[in-house]
Design a protein around this motif. Structure first.
Motif, mmCIF file in Angstrom:
data_model
loop_
_atom_site.group_PDB
_atom_site.id
_atom_site.type_symbol
_atom_site.label_atom_id
_atom_site.label_comp_id
_atom_site.label_asym_id
_atom_site.label_seq_id
_atom_site.Cartn_x
_atom_site.Cartn_y
_atom_site.Cartn_z
ATOM 1 N N GLY A 143 0.823 -1.226 0.000
ATOM 2 C CA GLY A 143 0.000 0.000 0.000
ATOM 3 C C GLY A 143 0.844 1.258 0.000
ATOM 4 N N GLY A 144 2.009 1.182 -0.635
ATOM 5 C CA GLY A 144 2.857 2.374 -0.732
ATOM 6 C C GLY A 144 3.496 2.765 0.587
ATOM 7 N N ASN A 145 3.517 1.847 1.540
ATOM 8 C CA ASN A 145 4.127 2.166 2.838
ATOM 9 C C ASN A 145 5.623 2.467 2.688
ATOM 10 N N LYS A 146 6.041 3.611 3.202
ATOM 11 C CA LYS A 146 7.460 3.952 3.187
ATOM 12 C C LYS A 146 7.784 4.785 4.433
ATOM 13 N N ASN A 147 9.032 5.169 4.578
ATOM 14 C CA ASN A 147 9.472 5.979 5.732
ATOM 15 C C ASN A 147 9.133 5.306 7.065
ATOM 16 N N THR A 148 9.327 3.988 7.125
ATOM 17 C CA THR A 148 8.924 3.255 8.334
ATOM 18 C C THR A 148 9.609 3.798 9.576
ATOM 19 N N TRP A 149 10.899 4.120 9.482
ATOM 20 C CA TRP A 149 11.607 4.591 10.677
ATOM 21 C C TRP A 149 11.928 6.084 10.635
ATOM 22 N N GLY A 150 11.714 6.715 9.504
ATOM 23 C CA GLY A 150 12.025 8.142 9.397
ATOM 24 C C GLY A 150 11.983 8.534 7.940
ATOM 25 N N LYS A 151 12.005 9.828 7.664
ATOM 26 C CA LYS A 151 11.885 10.235 6.260
ATOM 27 C C LYS A 151 13.169 10.837 5.701
ATOM 28 N N ASP A 152 14.178 11.030 6.546
ATOM 29 C CA ASP A 152 15.403 11.685 6.065
ATOM 30 C C ASP A 152 16.614 10.762 6.109
ATOM 31 N N LEU A 153 17.436 10.869 5.084
ATOM 32 C CA LEU A 153 18.707 10.138 5.079
ATOM 33 C C LEU A 153 19.698 10.884 5.957
ATOM 34 N N SER A 154 20.400 10.163 6.808
ATOM 35 C CA SER A 154 21.398 10.812 7.676
ATOM 36 C C SER A 154 22.645 9.949 7.750
ATOM 37 N N LEU A 155 23.759 10.627 7.948
ATOM 38 C CA LEU A 155 25.049 9.939 8.005
ATOM 39 C C LEU A 155 25.735 10.204 9.333
ATOM 40 N N LEU A 156 26.354 9.169 9.861
ATOM 41 C CA LEU A 156 27.214 9.331 11.038
ATOM 42 C C LEU A 156 28.540 8.642 10.708
ATOM 43 N N PHE A 157 29.610 9.424 10.716
ATOM 44 C CA PHE A 157 30.915 8.905 10.282
ATOM 45 C C PHE A 157 32.000 9.387 11.224
ATOM 46 N N GLN A 158 32.866 8.473 11.617
ATOM 47 C CA GLN A 158 33.995 8.865 12.475
ATOM 48 C C GLN A 158 35.231 8.081 12.066
ATOM 49 N N LEU A 159 36.287 8.820 11.804
ATOM 50 C CA LEU A 159 37.556 8.187 11.432
ATOM 51 C C LEU A 159 38.563 8.519 12.527
ATOM 52 N N ASP A 160 38.965 7.503 13.274
ATOM 53 C CA ASP A 160 39.936 7.729 14.356
ATOM 54 C C ASP A 160 41.321 7.335 13.866
ATOM 55 N N ILE A 161 42.197 8.353 13.781
ATOM 56 C CA ILE A 161 43.548 8.095 13.271
ATOM 57 C C ILE A 161 44.525 8.135 14.440
ATOM 58 N N HIS A 162 45.373 7.135 14.471
ATOM 59 C CA HIS A 162 46.421 7.094 15.493
ATOM 60 C C HIS A 162 47.751 7.234 14.760
ATOM 61 N N TYR A 163 48.494 8.291 15.069
ATOM 62 C CA TYR A 163 49.772 8.531 14.371
ATOM 63 C C TYR A 163 50.911 7.838 15.110
ATOM 64 N N SER A 164 51.984 7.574 14.359
ATOM 65 C CA SER A 164 53.071 6.820 14.997
ATOM 66 C C SER A 164 53.809 7.651 16.049
ATOM 67 N N ASP A 165 53.597 8.968 16.074
ATOM 68 C CA ASP A 165 54.221 9.758 17.155
ATOM 69 C C ASP A 165 53.369 9.732 18.426
ATOM 70 N N GLY A 166 52.301 8.918 18.411
ATOM 71 C CA GLY A 166 51.477 8.770 19.614
ATOM 72 C C GLY A 166 50.273 9.697 19.645
ATOM 73 N N SER A 167 50.204 10.644 18.717
ATOM 74 C CA SER A 167 49.060 11.568 18.736
ATOM 75 C C SER A 167 47.863 10.955 17.996
ATOM 76 N N ASN A 168 46.704 11.512 18.264
ATOM 77 C CA ASN A 168 45.460 11.005 17.670
ATOM 78 C C ASN A 168 44.698 12.130 16.991
ATOM 79 N N GLU A 169 43.883 11.736 16.034
ATOM 80 C CA GLU A 169 43.033 12.726 15.365
ATOM 81 C C GLU A 169 41.734 12.037 14.962
#
Ligand code: BGC
Length: 947
Positions: free
Chosen positions: A279-305
């Motif tokens: 019956g054309g059912n859509k948007n069951t959990w929400g109507k908008d596309l959303s992104l969640l992204f996290q890139l954790d970089i560990h450098y060899s000098d011990g620092s993080n970003e």
């Protein structure tokens, strides 16, 4: 050792060194004999003795190290993960007596005892599966290494295992620095284009490790510097998104360049907001596309970003004009943003993004194996149908898509339609897809181009191609199967090719319907997590593949979507609303599957995890019962049971729905009691045992006559009564006889639907009617398991007569050709024909029973399963007046083996009289029974002597 080997070769010996290494004392006489035969001199004799001595000190080796049932997993958010390992030895009767486990954050310190997160010390135990972590608190995002060693019952320690690892997920929502982002370009409409998100960043130092955590509202595909991140598809998978949303973790160290980098991520509708159900059912959990992204970089000098999604990202629409699970994908490559996932692309015209404040408390690490690409198929046949359609046959009904190479002018539109079958006249047939368009549409930009969809899937064997300006070149079309990356575990083969094809069809039914969620079908506008289908097939599924994490993850959604009343929705994740639930045999998935998984994988945690859901469901039935009789509510009943066209004799197999409801009420209560016993909840066990007694009494009062006749004189009614132990012992034999009479009255034919079929042959076997069960299996006329096989099926059909004998179809409104439920016979094939069984006392194949049931209609049958302990197999064959039974029992388990023979006389094992090899040999109901430990055994029964 190497020297010795060369010495042997030099002397022309035919001994296979590697086999000798694992051999035991049984080789000694042969060695002596060889020494005499070759009249060896002392030095050589000495060499042999050393070799023999070494062979007998052969140590147990360890392999298949798993954490939470996965090999080196990325992302565990369980604070006390469990470890499993396998002992490998060619010797017999090998058991583990102790283990020692080390966990650390540095690979090199493991075999030592310093700086460890956990050193278990030497633990005297035979546990080698699901051993829980007991060390220091595990930290978010950290990679841990581990090794194990064991001591066996011969007093030998194993060497330390190889190092394995796992990475923890983000354990707390505060570990997420990323912000949810959306694009203002994302609008509702007839078509909803996929959205690109992009971000460039600098990584100026040497990267030691880079880990990406990604999830979405919708489905995503991520690229870094033009390369795809990981090989998972349709991520983040499908869960009850508002309560549980999976993220994936990728080690992307190799994708990060020193200097400039670019992240590019595409989002599309997926299950989250795409069309689902009807019956054309859509948007069951929400109507908008959303992104969640996290890139954790560990450098060899011990620092993080941390590079995270936030408001500085850019967004755009690209070439994916629309993508829907049911309807397919439209790609207009003229709209492609060439190079957008690479550094230096000019995104000046791109839109900014909007930050959103969605909760991160629903985020969970991915527990099951993600969807991956598997088998590929080249065209078997390219042809034109009577209607003039250009069609390719890939020879297998599969689930996935077709990769194509196309050549044409800009604007040329090529449409690919998908179908499971051809109609009676050989034309392309899609009526059974109902509203699902199931099309891939490609609009060319000109020249040679390659296409494949990204955010959809199709159930098909045939494709029809429209718009191609040239003849079809088969080399340009490749079908790709996609399914959850579960480890294949089971094999079954026998001397009947039709039964082998049935096994093939069962396995492909599983592949096609295990895409992150167990679905009813993969092709029409449905593809939902129907609970009844899943419970019916769950035991068979666990033979063919390791489905432990697959079901464990889905069962958490069952728990999450359980309604406050205790009702379980028809489908999980629930897309049908709060009133679509509590159907008998469907809702019971919440008790049946956890119990099955506990039996098959020996993991108590699944019972702990699901216990309150199981209990709430039983309480729901209790609350809705009167005088312990549950006879209210809507039920599907014995779905798709046999219904003859001409029912003048009143022979349709209609089973009273409330009789079925009472049967499953009893069964679920029984399973709850068993779970309570395993978990030590003795008050519950007692309380529900009293309830079960009353449920059975109410059943007998309402549905059974004093002489044992059921109000519904159907196969399913008797099968459920006997399988669930609803009748007093005095009425069981008579009920079994009635079942057999009923089967015979139809001309030895089954009439069962979804609820009766899984147990039909098991009940016949249990009550001594193997021959009837075998006749049902070998029957190839409708209705039967082999009828579809004879009609050319390559998967299991939804209905016994999806294609009728005159080649016409069942009603298009419900006629899937890839529905695994009736494939539940696979469980009987493994457990009865090959005889591989679990002992409930020590589940998960720690204690095994091998009891094959032979038939004159088969010359051989062989089956194997990769258990957590290792390979378990059973093979029997009849040759030259003997019956051979070959059994392989994995290390650290014990087995009771039933050899089909009336007495021990004339029965040998590896050439020796059986009584000299085994201390205790009993004779029981046409079998001789012995108990043993691990190893390979070859029994030969001389049938003439056995008479
Ligand atoms: C599905 C079944 C499901 C049933 C409920 C159908 O539409 O395809 O497999 O179990 O509905 O009766």
């Amino acid at each position: 050792m190497l020297l010795l080997k060369h010495a042997l070769i030099g002397f022309g010996s035919k001994i296979n060194f590697s086999k000798l290494q694992g051999s035991s004392y049984s080789l000694f006489p042969y060695l002596l004999c060889l020494l005499k035969l070759t009249a060896m001199k002392r030095p050589l004799c000495f060499l042999f003795m050393i070799l023999f001595f070494n062979a007998n000190k052969a140590q147990v080796k360890l392999q298949n190290l798993l954490v939470e049932n996965l090999s080196n997993p990325q992302g565990i958010d369980n604070a006390t993960p469990r470890f499993s390992w396998q002992l490998i030895s060619d010797k017999r009767n090998i058991m583990q007596t102790a283990y020692e486990l080390h966990v650390g954050t540095n690979k090199s310190v493991l075999a030592k005892s310093a700086n460890l997160e956990w050193s278990s010390g030497k633990i005297n135990s035979d546990s080698s599966v699901h051993v829980a972590y007991k060390g220091k608190r595990l930290q978010s995002g950290k990679k841990y290494f581990w090794q194990v060693r064991v001591w066996d019952n011969q007093g030998n320690p194993s060497p330390w295992s190889e190092t394995a690892y796992w990475r923890m997920g983000l354990l707390d929502s505060s570990d997420w620095n990323a912000k949810w982002i959306e694009s203002p370009l994302d609008k509702d409409g007839d078509q909803r284009p996929a959205i690109h998100f992009r971000k460039e960043f600098q990584s100026s130092k040497k990267v030691e490790s880079a880990v990406a955590y990604i999830t979405a509202h919708g489905v995503y595909e991520a690229m870094i510097n033009g390369k795809r991140v990981g090989n998972f598809y349709l991520t983040p998978g499908w869960t009850s998104y508002n309560k549980r949303l999976q993220y994936q973790i990728y080690d992307v160290t190799d994708l990060i360049a020193r200097g400039d980098n670019c992240i590019g991520i595409t989002l599309a509708n997926g299950w989250y907001r795409g069309f689902l159900a009807w019956g054309g059912n859509k948007n069951t959990w929400g109507k908008d596309l959303s992104l969640l992204f996290q890139l954790d970089i560990h450098y060899s000098d011990g620092s993080n970003e941390s590079i995270v999604s936030e408001k500085s990202w850019k967004s755009s629409i690209g070439s994916i004009v629309d993508a829907e699970i049911y309807h397919g994908e439209i790609i207009d490559s003229r709209k492609e943003k060439t190079g957008w996932t690479n550094v230096g692309y000019n995104d000046a015209g791109w839109s900014t993004v909007i930050e959103k404040n969605y909760s991160k408390s629903v985020l969970i690490a991915t527990q099951n194996e993600p969807i991956k690409k598997h088998e590929t198929f080249s065209p078997l046949k390219v042809f034109t149908t009577p209607k003039g359609e250009k069609v390719i046959d890939f020879g297998q009904n599969l689930v996935g898509w077709v990769k194509v190479k196309l050549n044409g002018r800009a604007g040329d539109t090529i449409k690919i339609f998908h179908a499971e079958v051809l109609d009676k006249d050989g034309n392309f047939y899609t009526d059974n897809l109902r509203a699902a368009k199931a099309q891939a549409v490609y609009i060319l930009k000109g020249g040679e181009e390659s296409f494949e969809p990204h955010f959809t899937f199709f159930g098909f064997r045939y494709i029809k191609i429209e718009g191609l300006q040239s003849a079809i070149n088969p080399e340009n079309f490749t079908a790709v199967a996609l399914y959850s990356d579960m480890k294949p575990t089971g094999t079954f083969t026998c001397s009947n090719p039709l039964v082998n094809q049935l096994q093939h069809n069962i396995q492909w039914g599983q592949k096609g319907n295990f895409l992150d969620v167990p679905t009813d079908c993969p092709q029409r506008d449905e593809r939902l997590g129907w609970t009844g289908d899943a419970q019916a097939f769950s035991r068979t599924a666990a033979f063919n593949m390791n489905v432990n994490n697959f079901f464990s993850k889905w069962l958490k959604d069952v728990a999450a979507d359980q309604l406050p009343s205790g009702s379980i929705p028809f489908v999980i994740p629930n897309v049908l609303g709060p009133n679509a639930g509590a159907a008998t045999g469907w809702a019971d998935a919440c008790t049946i599957i956890p119990w099955n998984m506990y039996l098959l994988y020996g993991d108590k945690r699944i019972l702990e995890q699901q216990y309150s859901t199981m209990k709430a469901w039983v309480d729901y039935m209790k609350k809705n019962s009167k005088n312990d009789l549950w006879n209210t509510g809507y039920h599907f009943g014995d779905w798709l049971f046999y219904r003859p066209f001409d029912d003048n004799d009143g022979r349709a197999a209609v089973t009273d729905k409330y009789l079925i409801a009472q049967s499953f009420y009893a069964y679920s209560t029984q399973l709850l009691i068993k779970a309570a016993q395993v978990l030590g909840k003795l008050t519950d066990a007692n309380e529900y045992s009293d309830l079960l007694k009353k449920i059975k009494e109410a059943y007998i009062k309402e549905y059974v006559t004093p002489s044992g006749r059921l109000v519904s004189n159907t196969q399913t009614a008797y099968v459920l009564a006997l399988n669930f132990d609803l009748l007093p012992a005095s009425l069981q034999a008579v009920a079994a006889q009635r079942l057999v009479d009923n089967i015979k009255s139809y001309g030895t034919q089954l009439t069962t639907g979804f609820l009766g079929t899984p147990y039909l042959c098991h009940v016949l076997t249990r009550f001594g009617y193997d021959s009837v069960a075998y006749q049902l299996l070998f029957r190839d006329k409708y209705p039967s398991w082999l009828y579809p096989v004879k009609m050319g099926a390559t998967t299991i059909w939804e209905r016994w007569d999806g294609i009728k004998p005159d080649s016409s179809f069942q009603t298009p409104s419900m006629n899937s050709f890839n529905h695994y439920a009736y494939g539940a016979i696979g469980d009987w094939m493994y457990r009865t024909i090959a005889g591989i069984n679990i002992d409930e006392e020590q589940p998960g194949y720690k204690k095994i029973t091998i009891q094959p049931h032979l038939t004159d209609s088969l010359r051989f049958a062989t089956a194997s399963i990769e258990t957590y302990y290792g390979k378990l197999s059973s093979e029997w064959k009849k040759e030259n007046g003997t019956t051979v039974l070959n059994v392989e029992v994995p290390a650290n388990t014990t087995a009771t083996i039933f050899i089909p023979a009336n007495s021990a006389e004339g029965v040998s094992e590896s050439g020796k009289n059986i009584q000299t090899v085994f201390k205790q040999v009993e004779t029981k109901n046409g079998y001789i029974v012995l108990k043993t430990g691990s190893g390979k055994y070859s029994f030969v029964v001389n049938r003439k002597k056995d008479m």
